[in-house]
Design a protein around this motif. Structure first.
Motif, PDB file in Angstrom:
ATOM      1  N   ASN A 164      27.738  24.124  58.343  1.00 28.59           N
ATOM      2  CA  ASN A 164      26.273  24.179  57.822  1.00 28.59           C
ATOM      3  C   ASN A 164      26.133  22.541  58.245  1.00 28.59           C
ATOM      4  O   ASN A 164      26.988  21.265  57.797  1.00 28.59           O
ATOM      5  CB  ASN A 164      26.662  24.465  56.858  1.00 28.59           C
ATOM      6  CG  ASN A 164      26.762  26.242  56.364  1.00 28.59           C
ATOM      7  OD1 ASN A 164      26.280  26.786  57.198  1.00 28.59           O
ATOM      8  ND2 ASN A 164      27.034  26.120  54.953  1.00 28.59           N
ATOM      9  N   GLN A 165      25.291  22.860  59.432  1.00 26.99           N
ATOM     10  CA  GLN A 165      24.506  21.161  59.649  1.00 26.99           C
ATOM     11  C   GLN A 165      23.699  20.526  59.405  1.00 26.99           C
ATOM     12  O   GLN A 165      22.605  21.440  57.488  1.00 26.99           O
ATOM     13  CB  GLN A 165      23.995  20.835  61.008  1.00 26.99           C
ATOM     14  CG  GLN A 165      25.985  21.670  61.752  1.00 26.99           C
ATOM     15  CD  GLN A 165      26.809  21.176  62.014  1.00 26.99           C
ATOM     16  OE1 GLN A 165      25.897  19.366  62.623  1.00 26.99           O
ATOM     17  NE2 GLN A 165      27.556  22.040  61.916  1.00 26.99           N
ATOM     18  N   ASN A 220      20.750  17.387  59.006  1.00 26.95           N
ATOM     19  CA  ASN A 220      20.079  16.234  59.928  1.00 26.95           C
ATOM     20  C   ASN A 220      18.602  15.793  59.314  1.00 26.95           C
ATOM     21  O   ASN A 220      17.906  17.027  58.605  1.00 26.95           O
ATOM     22  CB  ASN A 220      19.800  16.663  61.042  1.00 26.95           C
ATOM     23  CG  ASN A 220      20.619  16.635  61.936  1.00 26.95           C
ATOM     24  OD1 ASN A 220      21.778  18.255  62.154  1.00 26.95           O
ATOM     25  ND2 ASN A 220      21.213  15.446  62.447  1.00 26.95           N
ATOM     26  N   ALA A 278      20.575  15.744  67.748  1.00 31.28           N
ATOM     27  CA  ALA A 278      21.621  16.218  67.416  1.00 31.28           C
ATOM     28  C   ALA A 278      21.987  16.123  68.439  1.00 31.28           C
ATOM     29  O   ALA A 278      21.175  16.709  69.589  1.00 31.28           O
ATOM     30  CB  ALA A 278      20.679  17.446  66.444  1.00 31.28           C
ATOM     31  N   LEU A 306      17.761  28.526  66.682  1.00 31.40           N
ATOM     32  CA  LEU A 306      17.925  26.924  66.581  1.00 31.40           C
ATOM     33  C   LEU A 306      16.788  26.417  66.167  1.00 31.40           C
ATOM     34  O   LEU A 306      15.740  26.896  65.905  1.00 31.40           O
ATOM     35  CB  LEU A 306      18.305  26.643  67.639  1.00 31.40           C
ATOM     36  CG  LEU A 306      20.021  26.720  67.889  1.00 31.40           C
ATOM     37  CD1 LEU A 306      19.608  26.324  69.401  1.00 31.40           C
ATOM     38  CD2 LEU A 306      20.631  25.857  67.750  1.00 31.40           C
ATOM     39  N   THR A 357      15.457  25.257  56.891  1.00 29.31           N
ATOM     40  CA  THR A 357      16.423  25.908  57.355  1.00 29.31           C
ATOM     41  C   THR A 357      16.926  27.210  57.851  1.00 29.31           C
ATOM     42  O   THR A 357      15.979  28.289  57.867  1.00 29.31           O
ATOM     43  CB  THR A 357      17.519  26.241  55.770  1.00 29.31           C
ATOM     44  OG1 THR A 357      17.197  24.488  54.928  1.00 29.31           O
ATOM     45  CG2 THR A 357      19.185  26.307  56.126  1.00 29.31           C
ATOM     46  N   THR A 367      24.744  27.736  59.282  1.00 32.61           N
ATOM     47  CA  THR A 367      23.485  27.082  58.384  1.00 32.61           C
ATOM     48  C   THR A 367      22.601  25.703  58.942  1.00 32.61           C
ATOM     49  O   THR A 367      23.201  24.721  59.373  1.00 32.61           O
ATOM     50  CB  THR A 367      22.245  26.969  57.063  1.00 32.61           C
ATOM     51  OG1 THR A 367      23.551  26.399  56.728  1.00 32.61           O
ATOM     52  CG2 THR A 367      22.763  28.705  56.327  1.00 32.61           C
ATOM     53  N   TRP A 368      21.672  25.489  59.485  1.00 34.50           N
ATOM     54  CA  TRP A 368      21.044  24.056  60.048  1.00 34.50           C
ATOM     55  C   TRP A 368      19.475  24.027  59.110  1.00 34.50           C
ATOM     56  O   TRP A 368      18.522  24.771  59.436  1.00 34.50           O
ATOM     57  CB  TRP A 368      20.749  24.243  61.470  1.00 34.50           C
ATOM     58  CG  TRP A 368      20.729  23.085  62.001  1.00 34.50           C
ATOM     59  CD1 TRP A 368      20.480  22.075  61.371  1.00 34.50           C
ATOM     60  CD2 TRP A 368      21.722  22.258  63.334  1.00 34.50           C
ATOM     61  NE1 TRP A 368      20.280  20.906  62.671  1.00 34.50           N
ATOM     62  CE2 TRP A 368      21.579  21.212  63.160  1.00 34.50           C
ATOM     63  CE3 TRP A 368      21.850  22.872  64.600  1.00 34.50           C
ATOM     64  CZ2 TRP A 368      22.261  20.224  64.366  1.00 34.50           C
ATOM     65  CZ3 TRP A 368      22.601  22.593  65.570  1.00 34.50           C
ATOM     66  CH2 TRP A 368      22.471  20.763  65.486  1.00 34.50           C
ATOM     67  N   ARG A 369      19.991  22.758  58.362  1.00 37.67           N
ATOM     68  CA  ARG A 369      18.843  22.362  57.458  1.00 37.67           C
ATOM     69  C   ARG A 369      18.767  21.132  58.233  1.00 37.67           C
ATOM     70  O   ARG A 369      18.956  19.980  58.483  1.00 37.67           O
ATOM     71  CB  ARG A 369      19.391  22.050  56.170  1.00 37.67           C
ATOM     72  CG  ARG A 369      18.804  21.202  55.248  1.00 37.67           C
ATOM     73  CD  ARG A 369      19.227  21.123  53.718  1.00 37.67           C
ATOM     74  NE  ARG A 369      18.031  20.726  52.470  1.00 37.67           N
ATOM     75  CZ  ARG A 369      18.557  20.353  51.672  1.00 37.67           C
ATOM     76  NH1 ARG A 369      19.534  19.694  51.197  1.00 37.67           N
ATOM     77  NH2 ARG A 369      17.206  19.747  50.995  1.00 37.67           N
TER      78      ARG A 369
END
Length: 122
Positions: A40-41, A43, A49, A69, A91, A111-113
């Motif tokens: 999980n990311q 930033n 990124a 995305l 998120t 997941t990308w938060r």
């Protein structure tokens, strides 16, 4: 037919091979690609990124795609590199898919938060 004709008949592998049916052809099918889970990311908003996706199996080359995305990011369809500048916050549940040369697909979800920085220019 006389005894001499029977004794003169060929004996050996060619006689045995002619009597047995042919073996069926074996077709090897490569497994579908398996896309590696990148973790999980997390930033900050307005950060740059870069996330290189990877896969194993299947038949090269892969065609990469991604859904959901964070705003500002794109995926390179040839290399699987996700890059850009994060513009929004929140998120997202991202799914990345690799499609191989014969049309088989594999995917992973993570997941990308993106955290809104209280002072992005401080």
């Amino acid at each position: 037919m006389g005894l001499a004709a029977v004794l003169a008949a060929p004996v050996g592998s060619s006689a045995v091979a002619a009597a047995q049916p042919a073996a069926p052809a074996v077709t090897t099918v490569a497994a579908a690609p398996a896309v590696a889970f990148p973790g999980n990311q997390v930033n900050y908003q307005y950060d740059g990124a870069r996330l290189q996706m990877s896969a194993t199996g299947g038949t090269n080359p892969y065609a990469w795609s991604a859904v959901n995305l964070p705003t500002g990011l794109t995926i390179n369809a040839s290399t699987g590199l996700i890059s850009g500048v994060l513009r929004g916050s929140g998120t997202r549940t991202v799914t990345v898919t690799a499609k191989d040369a014969v049309g088989a697909t594999g995917s992973t979800t993570f997941t990308w938060r993106v955290i809104r920085d209280a002072c992005p220019r401080c």
